[in-house]
Write a protein that holds these residues in place. Structure first.
Motif, PDB file in Angstrom:
ATOM      1  N   TYR A 625      -6.806  39.438 -18.045  1.00  0.00           N
ATOM      2  CA  TYR A 625      -5.661  38.534 -17.908  1.00  0.00           C
ATOM      3  C   TYR A 625      -5.775  37.403 -18.924  1.00  0.00           C
ATOM      4  O   TYR A 625      -6.877  36.935 -19.232  1.00  0.00           O
ATOM      5  CB  TYR A 625      -5.617  37.934 -16.498  1.00  0.00           C
ATOM      6  N   GLU A 626      -4.626  36.996 -19.404  1.00  0.00           N
ATOM      7  CA  GLU A 626      -4.602  35.790 -20.220  1.00  0.00           C
ATOM      8  C   GLU A 626      -4.892  34.592 -19.310  1.00  0.00           C
ATOM      9  O   GLU A 626      -4.671  34.651 -18.094  1.00  0.00           O
ATOM     10  CB  GLU A 626      -3.234  35.620 -20.887  1.00  0.00           C
ATOM     11  N   THR A 627      -5.380  33.523 -19.884  1.00  0.00           N
ATOM     12  CA  THR A 627      -5.689  32.323 -19.104  1.00  0.00           C
ATOM     13  C   THR A 627      -4.460  31.872 -18.312  1.00  0.00           C
ATOM     14  O   THR A 627      -3.354  31.787 -18.853  1.00  0.00           O
ATOM     15  CB  THR A 627      -6.154  31.185 -20.034  1.00  0.00           C
ATOM     16  N   ASP A 628      -4.684  31.617 -17.032  1.00  0.00           N
ATOM     17  CA  ASP A 628      -3.652  31.114 -16.110  1.00  0.00           C
ATOM     18  C   ASP A 628      -2.540  32.125 -15.808  1.00  0.00           C
ATOM     19  O   ASP A 628      -1.528  31.769 -15.217  1.00  0.00           O
ATOM     20  CB  ASP A 628      -2.999  29.825 -16.636  1.00  0.00           C
ATOM     21  N   GLN A 629      -2.716  33.396 -16.204  1.00  0.00           N
ATOM     22  CA  GLN A 629      -1.669  34.399 -15.966  1.00  0.00           C
ATOM     23  C   GLN A 629      -2.138  35.460 -14.958  1.00  0.00           C
ATOM     24  O   GLN A 629      -3.331  35.672 -14.773  1.00  0.00           O
ATOM     25  CB  GLN A 629      -1.293  35.083 -17.288  1.00  0.00           C
ATOM     26  N   TRP A 630      -1.157  36.121 -14.318  1.00  0.00           N
ATOM     27  CA  TRP A 630      -1.495  37.208 -13.376  1.00  0.00           C
ATOM     28  C   TRP A 630      -0.637  38.451 -13.609  1.00  0.00           C
ATOM     29  O   TRP A 630      -0.711  39.415 -12.860  1.00  0.00           O
ATOM     30  CB  TRP A 630      -1.359  36.728 -11.936  1.00  0.00           C
ATOM     31  N   ASP A 631       0.174  38.438 -14.657  1.00  0.00           N
ATOM     32  CA  ASP A 631       1.023  39.599 -14.937  1.00  0.00           C
ATOM     33  C   ASP A 631       0.175  40.782 -15.393  1.00  0.00           C
ATOM     34  O   ASP A 631      -0.834  40.615 -16.090  1.00  0.00           O
ATOM     35  CB  ASP A 631       2.038  39.267 -16.035  1.00  0.00           C
ATOM     36  N   LEU A 632       0.632  41.994 -15.038  1.00  0.00           N
ATOM     37  CA  LEU A 632      -0.044  43.216 -15.470  1.00  0.00           C
ATOM     38  C   LEU A 632       0.584  43.704 -16.766  1.00  0.00           C
ATOM     39  O   LEU A 632       1.804  43.844 -16.855  1.00  0.00           O
ATOM     40  CB  LEU A 632       0.097  44.306 -14.406  1.00  0.00           C
ATOM     41  N   ASN A 633      -0.240  43.975 -17.773  1.00  0.00           N
ATOM     42  CA  ASN A 633       0.294  44.571 -18.998  1.00  0.00           C
ATOM     43  C   ASN A 633       0.212  46.092 -18.889  1.00  0.00           C
ATOM     44  O   ASN A 633      -0.278  46.637 -17.898  1.00  0.00           O
ATOM     45  CB  ASN A 633      -0.439  44.048 -20.236  1.00  0.00           C
ATOM     46  N   GLU A 634       0.682  46.800 -19.895  1.00  0.00           N
ATOM     47  CA  GLU A 634       0.744  48.260 -19.835  1.00  0.00           C
ATOM     48  C   GLU A 634      -0.643  48.884 -19.749  1.00  0.00           C
ATOM     49  O   GLU A 634      -0.845  49.891 -19.061  1.00  0.00           O
ATOM     50  CB  GLU A 634       1.507  48.815 -21.047  1.00  0.00           C
ATOM     51  N   ASP A 635      -1.625  48.315 -20.450  1.00  0.00           N
ATOM     52  CA  ASP A 635      -2.997  48.831 -20.366  1.00  0.00           C
ATOM     53  C   ASP A 635      -3.538  48.696 -18.941  1.00  0.00           C
ATOM     54  O   ASP A 635      -4.224  49.589 -18.440  1.00  0.00           O
ATOM     55  CB  ASP A 635      -3.908  48.076 -21.339  1.00  0.00           C
ATOM     56  N   SER A 636      -3.224  47.577 -18.317  1.00  0.00           N
ATOM     57  CA  SER A 636      -3.671  47.357 -16.933  1.00  0.00           C
ATOM     58  C   SER A 636      -3.064  48.389 -15.998  1.00  0.00           C
ATOM     59  O   SER A 636      -3.732  48.922 -15.100  1.00  0.00           O
ATOM     60  CB  SER A 636      -3.282  45.950 -16.470  1.00  0.00           C
ATOM     61  N   LYS A 637      -1.795  48.685 -16.195  1.00  0.00           N
ATOM     62  CA  LYS A 637      -1.117  49.660 -15.331  1.00  0.00           C
ATOM     63  C   LYS A 637      -1.732  51.052 -15.487  1.00  0.00           C
ATOM     64  O   LYS A 637      -1.882  51.787 -14.506  1.00  0.00           O
ATOM     65  CB  LYS A 637       0.376  49.688 -15.645  1.00  0.00           C
TER      66      LYS A 637
END
Length: 733
Positions: A625-637
């Motif tokens: 995760y980027e600092t202070d973020q919680w969004d999932l990117n495509e690699d995470s999915k």
């Protein structure tokens, strides 16, 4: 001036009286609504009916009270009254979407199919992805097919049915045990949902040799079981040694006494040699905050199937399983989206790896219908509707097949022309309804009759496997209204699929179909299964081979050297799946036998099964995760898709997803951030069809770093990023 004062005083008095009347009415409406919330529908109806009798409440402000009344009528099976109240709502507010869906459901029960189609179509314009509504719409489209008149079964209403409710018949000793609320003093304490007595369990002995619908006067099963509130239904072990009983939970008073007679649990009893019942223990997953019931234990699979409305399911009530491990039970696991729907699933019954159950969320004739799903050792097949005459437009449930004769059994229904609210029906397959069909298998060149040929087909939604006799013949009784798919298979012959269409029966000479098989050299598959960690051969691993071309499965267990072998048909697509207790299941890549020249295919699976270590954390790669973020990117999915695959391949494990942060920012902030990240991962996984209850999630903040980078440590950005990770661990299997 005095007159003006009098007028003002009079107006004030009238206004005060109106305010007082309005306040009293609102108070009474609130009381009626409280009864509705507490599921006391019979009292709720009386309260609303009394209020509505004196005053019309057709304003938009009170429309939810009319909806409560309509729902209460539907819950107590007063469908015409429910319909009229839903119509009153929709007349005042045509776009009241929940009323559109509910009236469609009621209209299907009342067989007003065209009218139901109107309302569900309107609803789907606003909510096109609603799974329950889409199945309701499909039910309307397929209604005539499901309701096709036939004489496949002879159905009889049992002579012991009462004018109240009787259901849940299972065989016991020389008769049946069932639940009833119509055999005891009706002046006793009543269930506030229906204003009828509570259920108790009864035993009735069969009379005569032939008529299974004729039973002696029922007697109470046991004072040790039948108590103040609901008792039943029951599952009884084959040897009559113990049983599971559904009954009201004993610990309700600690929580909500208003719901005390609606929270059910499971209780185990031992059946003594003298026929007495002795309480052993309650199911360890009973909870006073939700119901658990309708148990059915499969002795082959060593699994307890049951129903629960626990949080995290797909709908109202779902089917769950718990595996028996010595004398304990594994954490319950939801049977998944193939079986469970946005509606209600209940009353499981298992025989020969076939699961029968009732649902009001699948495509059906209305209300609860009975369905069957086949288990291949890995997956449950998509449920199939048993159709008419087993199913009707009303509630059909508590299906049971006799252990004495698998062509007969019992089910319960509240269909019209019964004796009471719910009745028990006996069904028997009608032999005169079926037609005789002979299949003869010969070799195509020599015309030699082929013995011991495997013939696969489905009849009455059950999977059958039979073999030809020494004359290459197999005789079968077939349903004259159904089409059949026969798969004819014998090693070293090319497998053949034959489609039989019922309308062609009259043109079949002597009711005999001749199938010619072409000789063809089969291949041999050899393989070996290993333990990944220790690199040692694994014995007793179950290797399931599925011929995907013909949808045929077989399995072998590895020997002491981890070896297994199969024979393979040519020009077919295959899939291998491996199971062993205590290990993650493994699915090998698909392979095709087309254009293979070698007669032996050495398929060294080296399937390196990974042992399941409870509570051992596995770091998911590429979920950063980027600092202070919680969004999932495509690699995470993509990484989370691997977890979805593991959960699909291992349908009985439960995992915990944990999220961790680096040590920058405050402890409280990091804890909140990690919870958000864990929640996002959880939401993604359940969006792929995994039951909520199989995935726990938790954020740990900065509490567990995996490198030296704690507070005030001089670390690079990459080192901090490593601590921002997601892990999973198996917490039960």
């Amino acid at each position: 001036m005095m007159l003006n004062f009098k007028n003002i005083a009079l107006l004030f008095l009238v206004f005060s009286l109106r305010l007082n009347t309005y306040a009293q009415t609102e108070k009474k409406l609130d009381k009626a609504e409280k009864l509705f919330i507490n599921l006391e529908y019979s009292l709720c109806i009386k309260k609303y009916e009394k209020l509505f009798h004196y005053k019309k409440f057709d304003s938009l402000k009170n429309i939810h009270h009319i909806l409560n009344l309509a729902d209460a009528y539907a819950k107590t099976k007063q469908y015409y009254k429910a319909k009229n109240n839903y119509l009153a709502i929709l007349k005042k507010k045509p776009n009241y979407y929940s009323a559109q869906l509910k009236i469609a459901d009621v209209l299907i029960r009342l067989k007003s199919i065209d009218e139901a189609n109107e309302y569900v179509s309107l609803y789907l314009k606003t909510y096109p992805n609603d799974s329950y509504a889409n199945n309701l719409y499909r039910s309307i489209l397929e209604y005539n097919l499901l309701d096709q008149a036939n004489e496949k079964y002879t159905i009889s209403n049992l002579n012991i049915n009462t004018s109240f409710s009787d259901f849940g018949a299972v065989e016991y000793n020389k008769g049946i045990v069932f639940s009833s609320n119509g055999l005891k003093n009706t002046s006793l304490k009543k269930y506030k949902w229906t204003d009828q007595p509570y259920y108790e369990l009864y035993y009735s002995e069969k009379q005569g040799q032939n008529d299974y619908a004729d039973f002696a006067n029922p007697i109470s099963l046991s004072d040790a079981i039948n108590k103040t509130y609901h008792d039943g239904p029951i599952w009884i072990e084959n040897g009559n040694k113990y049983c599971w009983v559904t009954a009201n939970q004993k610990s309700y008073k600690k929580f909500n006494s208003n719901l005390k007679d609606n929270v059910l649990g499971l209780y185990l009893y031992q059946i003594e040699s003298n026929g007495e019942f002795k309480f052993i223990k309650e199911f360890e997953y009973n909870r006073p905050t939700f119901s658990v019931g309708h148990a059915w234990f499969d002795e082959q699979l060593q699994m307890l199937f049951f129903v629960s409305d626990k949080p995290g399911g797909f709908g109202g009530t779902d089917l769950y399983i718990s595996r028996k491990i010595n004398e304990n039970w594994s954490t319950p696991v939801n049977l998944g989206k193939t079986i469970n729907t946005a509606g209600n699933e209940m009353f499981p019954f298992i025989i020969n790896h076939q699961l029968y159950f009732s649902s009001d969320g699948l495509v059906g004739l209305g209300g609860l219908d009975i369905y069957v799903s086949n288990y291949n050792g890995y997956f449950w097949s998509y449920p199939q509707n048993l159709k008419s005459p087993i199913n009707s437009s009303m509630d059909d449930f508590s299906f049971f097949i006799s252990e004495i004769d698998e062509d007969e059994g019992f089910f319960s229904s509240d269909r019209p022309n019964g004796k009471g609210c719910d009745d028990i029906y006996f069904f028997k397959s009608n032999e005169n309804f079926y037609q005789h069909l002979k299949i003869k298998v010969i070799e195509n060149k020599t015309k030699k009759e082929l013995e011991f040929v495997d013939v696969y087909y489905q009849k009455n939604l059950r999977e059958y496997k039979a073999k030809t006799n020494q004359n290459g013949e197999l005789e079968s009784l077939i349903n004259p209204l159904e089409d059949y798919e026969f798969i004819i298979s014998k090693p070293n012959y090319h497998t053949k699929k034959f489609l039989y269409f019922h309308e062609n029966f009259e043109g079949i000479k002597n009711n005999e179909i001749v199938i010619q098989l072409e000789p063809e050299q089969w291949l041999e598959l050899k393989g070996k299964v290993f333990d990944e960690e220790q690199n040692i051969a694994l014995d007793s691993a179950k290797v399931i081979l599925t011929n995907q071309t013909y949808q045929l499965s077989e399995y072998h267990y590895t020997d002491k050297n981890g070896l297994f072998n199969f024979t393979l048909d040519t020009n077919c697509q295959y899939q291998i799946f491996v199971q062993k207790e205590g290990y993650f299941n493994e699915q090998a890549n698909q392979f095709n036998t087309e254009k293979m020249n070698n007669t032996t295919l050495y398929y060294d699976l080296y399937l390196h099964l990974n042992k399941i270590h409870l509570n051992q954390a596995y770091v998911l790669k590429n979920i950063y995760y980027e600092t202070d973020q919680w969004d999932l990117n495509e690699d995470s999915k993509k990484e989370l898709d691997k977890i979805v695959k593991i959960l699909n391949q291992n349908p009985y494990i439960v995992i915990e997803l944990s999220s961790h942060t680096d040590s920058r920012a405050s402890f409280k902030y990091n804890l909140e951030l990690s919870n958000k990240r864990a929640l996002e991962a959880f939401k993604y996984i359940v969006s792929k069809g995994i039951a909520h209850g199989r995935v726990k999630y938790k954020g740990y903040g900065e509490k567990y770093p995996i490198n030296r980078c704690t507070n005030n440590s001089p670390c690079s950005e990459e080192e901090f990023r490593i601590n921002r990770r997601t892990e999973f661990k198996v917490i039960t299997y």
